[in-house]
Motif scaffolding. Structure first.
Motif, short mmCIF file in Angstrom:
data_model
loop_
_atom_site.label_atom_id
_atom_site.label_comp_id
_atom_site.label_asym_id
_atom_site.label_seq_id
_atom_site.Cartn_x
_atom_site.Cartn_y
_atom_site.Cartn_z
N LEU A 41 0.80 -1.22 0.00
CA LEU A 41 0.00 0.00 0.00
C LEU A 41 0.84 1.27 0.00
CD1 LEU A 41 -2.97 0.93 0.06
CD2 LEU A 41 -2.79 1.01 2.57
N ASP A 42 1.96 1.27 0.73
CA ASP A 42 2.77 2.50 0.81
C ASP A 42 3.39 2.87 -0.53
OD1 ASP A 42 4.24 0.08 1.38
OD2 ASP A 42 5.99 1.31 1.85
N HIS A 43 3.31 1.98 -1.51
CA HIS A 43 3.87 2.24 -2.84
C HIS A 43 2.79 2.55 -3.89
CE1 HIS A 43 8.08 0.81 -1.94
NE2 HIS A 43 7.40 0.34 -0.91
N ILE A 44 1.52 2.40 -3.51
CA ILE A 44 0.45 2.57 -4.51
C ILE A 44 -0.68 3.49 -4.06
CG2 ILE A 44 0.90 0.25 -5.42
CD1 ILE A 44 -1.69 -0.67 -4.03
N SER A 45 -0.73 3.87 -2.79
CA SER A 45 -1.95 4.47 -2.21
C SER A 45 -2.42 5.73 -2.93
CB SER A 45 -1.73 4.77 -0.73
OG SER A 45 -0.63 5.65 -0.56
N ASP A 46 -1.49 6.61 -3.30
CA ASP A 46 -1.92 7.89 -3.89
C ASP A 46 -2.40 7.77 -5.33
OD1 ASP A 46 -1.93 9.72 -1.88
OD2 ASP A 46 -0.40 11.03 -2.74
N ILE A 47 -2.19 6.61 -5.95
CA ILE A 47 -2.73 6.43 -7.31
C ILE A 47 -4.24 6.56 -7.27
CG2 ILE A 47 -2.92 4.89 -9.29
CD1 ILE A 47 -0.34 3.54 -8.39
N ALA A 48 -4.86 5.95 -6.25
CA ALA A 48 -6.32 6.01 -6.13
C ALA A 48 -6.80 7.44 -5.91
CB ALA A 48 -6.77 5.12 -4.96
N PHE A 49 -6.17 8.14 -4.98
CA PHE A 49 -6.61 9.49 -4.65
C PHE A 49 -6.32 10.47 -5.79
CE2 PHE A 49 -5.45 7.57 -0.45
CZ PHE A 49 -6.76 7.34 -0.05
N MET A 50 -5.21 10.25 -6.49
CA MET A 50 -4.87 11.11 -7.62
C MET A 50 -5.90 10.96 -8.74
SD MET A 50 -3.33 10.61 -10.89
CE MET A 50 -2.12 9.28 -10.76
N LEU A 51 -6.28 9.72 -9.05
CA LEU A 51 -7.29 9.50 -10.09
C LEU A 51 -8.63 10.09 -9.68
CD1 LEU A 51 -6.50 5.82 -11.12
CD2 LEU A 51 -6.12 7.87 -12.50
N ASP A 52 -9.00 9.94 -8.42
CA ASP A 52 -10.28 10.43 -7.93
C ASP A 52 -10.32 11.96 -7.95
OD1 ASP A 52 -12.84 9.78 -6.86
OD2 ASP A 52 -12.15 10.47 -4.91
N ASN A 53 -9.24 12.58 -7.47
CA ASN A 53 -9.22 14.03 -7.30
C ASN A 53 -9.13 14.78 -8.62
OD1 ASN A 53 -9.37 15.99 -5.18
ND2 ASN A 53 -7.25 16.54 -5.59
N TYR A 54 -8.38 14.24 -9.58
CA TYR A 54 -8.15 14.95 -10.84
C TYR A 54 -8.73 14.17 -12.03
CZ TYR A 54 -5.19 17.85 -7.97
OH TYR A 54 -4.73 18.71 -6.98
N PHE A 55 -9.76 13.41 -11.76
CA PHE A 55 -10.41 12.61 -12.79
C PHE A 55 -10.80 13.45 -14.01
CE2 PHE A 55 -14.27 10.80 -14.70
CZ PHE A 55 -13.82 9.53 -15.04
N ALA A 56 -11.43 14.60 -13.76
CA ALA A 56 -11.95 15.44 -14.85
C ALA A 56 -10.84 16.11 -15.65
CB ALA A 56 -12.90 16.50 -14.29
N MET A 57 -9.63 16.19 -15.09
CA MET A 57 -8.53 16.87 -15.77
C MET A 57 -7.71 15.94 -16.64
SD MET A 57 -7.18 19.34 -12.68
CE MET A 57 -5.83 19.98 -13.68
N ARG A 58 -7.92 14.64 -16.51
CA ARG A 58 -7.08 13.70 -17.25
C ARG A 58 -7.45 13.67 -18.73
NH1 ARG A 58 -3.44 11.00 -14.68
NH2 ARG A 58 -3.05 9.82 -16.59
N ASN A 59 -6.42 13.69 -19.58
CA ASN A 59 -6.62 13.61 -21.03
C ASN A 59 -6.16 12.28 -21.60
OD1 ASN A 59 -7.60 16.32 -21.48
ND2 ASN A 59 -5.53 17.00 -20.97
#
Length: 641
Positions: free
Chosen positions: A439-457
């Motif tokens: 988890l300490d190597h992957i955790s922010d992937i989830a939050f990053m996708l959730d938080n900036y979902f609308a900005m991803r191209n």
């Protein structure tokens, strides 16, 4: 004279000022070097100080002025500890030089001196090229050893020394030397915030124009010109993570940032020298506003000292017209409109009128001291062989992020800490190369996708060993713990949010024309890999979580392009049993493994320390490091390789 370690901040600055005043009155290059050596000796309570200068043409380092030395001493550029600091650009702090193989014993033989403890600080010019080094020897305290406080003082001395040496090399004229020395004090803070040193020069000249227009006499206007570059001196106490943050500050970050006005004032307010008295006013009041809505005290109108009001106009004019980490430069029309709107609000209305009346002079100054982008080109070239540590620790804690490395804006190794350092820029990430599934190597992937979902191209490609990809799909992005983004389309296209790519050990994968990455097998509780990452034929190897360094050592010994290695050290020695069971390293285990490494020309960085054990593990690393001078990584560090 007081012991250097007993000096407070004001006394340190005054001591530096005394020496720099002497520098400014010196026309001869040798005199400048001698004074700077005296300054380094006084600031660190050293028995001797030597200022070394690089001769690029001859690829040597030389010194003519050193305590106890009456003749010029010239050595190969890579000679000894000083040569190592100059070649690598790294600071050196050693208690016993004779236990370090890099020490050049011939120097002691030639001079008859007996060296014990030593510090070396490389000196950089405005193009970030190393021009020499500050070297102090044999601390005169009870223990006879230098510590981090001495290191900080010598770093401060080296900053001034570099500027002074450059000035004395370029010209022996007193005016040039004095000008460079004075502006250096303000440039310290600006350089930490990645702003060009010409910013403080422009602010100084703008301030003098406005001061004379306001009615000050020549002497007072000149005093303000010399003091105004120190308006942001308090920024030396602001963390880099805030100072260089791209984008807006949070409320708490802005509160910390605002402290620089008070801190700068406190640093120099007790000096009885007119220059420092003026500078303390400028530092304290240049963020106050005419309408009382500024900081730190919220005073208004003519309660704000005229020095603060003038510097406020000069600073804002230059800041708006310059690129910063958090914004692009404004055009003139937009700047002028703001000054008109803020007349009587943010700025003294009289000074706004004087600004426009003297606009031609202001624009001439801006043109004369415009930023030299040659410097930026060098920095881009230098940073092309670097990675940024987004998360350096083995578990999350306050101000401590877990494993993440930024290779470039689009490629990361691991995703433990992405949101805080990158914020909306994390929406640009295209590939995350995972070492394993913990988890300490992957955790922010989830939050990053959730938080900036609308900005991803673009689709985020999660890359890892087959077992790692399987674990992520089954236990993480599974519609139970977190949405299965492999089934969800991007808002701006019909492509999926996430895709997965499986990789193989020892296969090289091309990132772009001059970058590639290769996974290698490591020993952990789950299938895992480390990575060899190369840019421009220079490499760095990252161990990730592992109990064994056998494969890493084999790779490093056989690949001379690898210049640096990042190795984990998770637990203190008294928890060795747990470290072994969880497939991690202690300091003792780490350096025992490294005894098998044949190469001695590689830089060592240590990461993945559990924050609660940081102090004890740091001590243990110092105890067992042997021939190595490891650097313990922290969030936001840069590794050049």
């Amino acid at each position: 004279m007081k012991h250097a370690r007993s000096l407070n901040a004001t006394e340190i600055l005054e001591l530096i000022f005394i020496y720099l005043t002497e520098v400014s009155a010196s026309r001869e290059h040798d005199d400048v070097i001698r004074i700077l050596a005296d300054m380094g000796k006084a600031l660190t309570s050293a028995d001797r100080c030597t200022v070394w200068v690089v001769n690029e043409e001859k690829k040597t380092i030389w010194t003519k002025i050193a305590h106890g030395l009456d003749e010029t001493l010239e050595l190969p550029m890579n000679s000894g500890l000083v040569g190592d600091a100059i070649v690598t650009g790294k600071k050196i702090l050693i208690e016993d030089v004779y236990e370090d193989d890099r020490f050049n014993r011939e120097v002691d033989k030639a001079t008859g001196y007996s060296t014990k403890s030593m510090m070396v600080i490389p000196m950089f010019d405005g193009d970030n090229a190393i021009i020499g080094a500050f070297q102090v020897m044999n601390h005169r305290g009870e223990k006879g050893a230098f510590d981090e406080r001495d290191m900080q003082r010598l770093m401060l001395a080296s900053t001034y020394a570099a500027e002074s040496i450059i000035s004395s090399i370029l010209t022996q004229e007193i005016e040039d030397t004095q000008r460079e020395v004075v502006f250096t004090m303000g440039a310290i803070a600006e350089s930490r915030s990645k702003e060009t040193g010409n910013h403080v020069k422009r602010v100084a000249e703008y301030s003098k124009v406005l001061a004379l227009a306001y009615g000050m006499d020549e002497d007072e206007a000149e005093l303000l010109r010399q003091a105004s570059p120190m308006h942001d001196i308090g920024k030396v106490a602001i963390p880099d993570s805030i100072l260089n943050k791209p984008g807006r500050f949070t409320a708490s970050e802005f509160d910390i940032m605002k402290r620089h006005a008070e801190l700068g004032h406190q640093m120099i307010k007790d000096s009885d020298r007119p220059l420092f008295q003026t500078a303390s006013i400028v530092a304290y009041e240049h963020h106050e506003k005419w309408n009382g809505k500024g900081y730190p005290r919220g005073i208004k109108g003519e309660d704000i000292h005229i020095y603060g009001r003038i510097t406020a106009v000069a600073d804002v004019f230059d800041a708006l017209g310059s690129d910063r980490v958090y914004k692009k430069a404004w055009n003139d029309e937009r700047i002028f409109q703001l000054f008109k709107e803020e007349k009587g609000e943010q700025f003294d209305p009289v000074l706004v009128d004087l600004f426009f009346e003297n606009l031609e002079a202001m624009l001439n100054i801006r043109e004369k001291f415009k930023d030299q982008y040659k410097e930026n080109k060098y920095q881009e070239k230098d940073s092309s062989n670097s990675i940024k540590i987004l998360g350096a620790y083995g578990t999350k804690s306050k101000n401590c992020g877990t494993s993440s490395f930024e290779l470039n804006p689009y490629n990361m190794i691991d995703g433990g800490n992405l949101l805080n350092p990158l914020e909306e820029k994390s929406a640009d990430i295209e590939n995350i190369w995972l070492t394993h599934s913990h988890l300490d190597h992957i955790s922010d992937i989830a939050f990053m996708l959730d938080n900036y979902f609308a900005m991803r191209n673009k689709t985020l490609n999660i890359i890892g060993l087959p077992q790692t990809i399987s674990a992520i799909k089954k236990h993480f992005f599974n519609d139970l713990i977190w949405p299965d983004f492999e089934k969800i389309n991007l808002i701006k296209s019909d492509k999926k949010v996430v895709s997965y790519t499986e990789i193989e050990f020892d296969k090289t994968y091309t990132i772009n024309e001059n970058e590639n990455i290769r996974p290698f097998k490591t020993e952990h509780t789950v299938p895992s890999c480390g990575y060899v990452y190369k840019k421009n034929n220079n490499g760095i190897i990252i161990s990730a979580d592992t109990r064994s360094l056998k494969e890493l050592i084999k790779i490093v010994d056989n690949d001379k392009e690898i210049k640096s290695m990042v190795i984990e050290c998770s637990f203190p020695i008294d928890m060795e049993k747990l470290a072994k069971e969880s497939k991690h390293l202690t300091a003792k285990l780490l350096f025992r493994e490294l005894e098998n490494l044949k190469r001695d020309d590689i830089a060592l960085y240590i990461n993945h320390i559990k924050p609660s054990y940081l102090e004890i593990i740091t001590r243990e690393i110092g105890q067992f490091r042997g021939k190595y001078n490891p650097i313990i990584l922290k969030d936001s560090d840069i590794i050049n390789f």
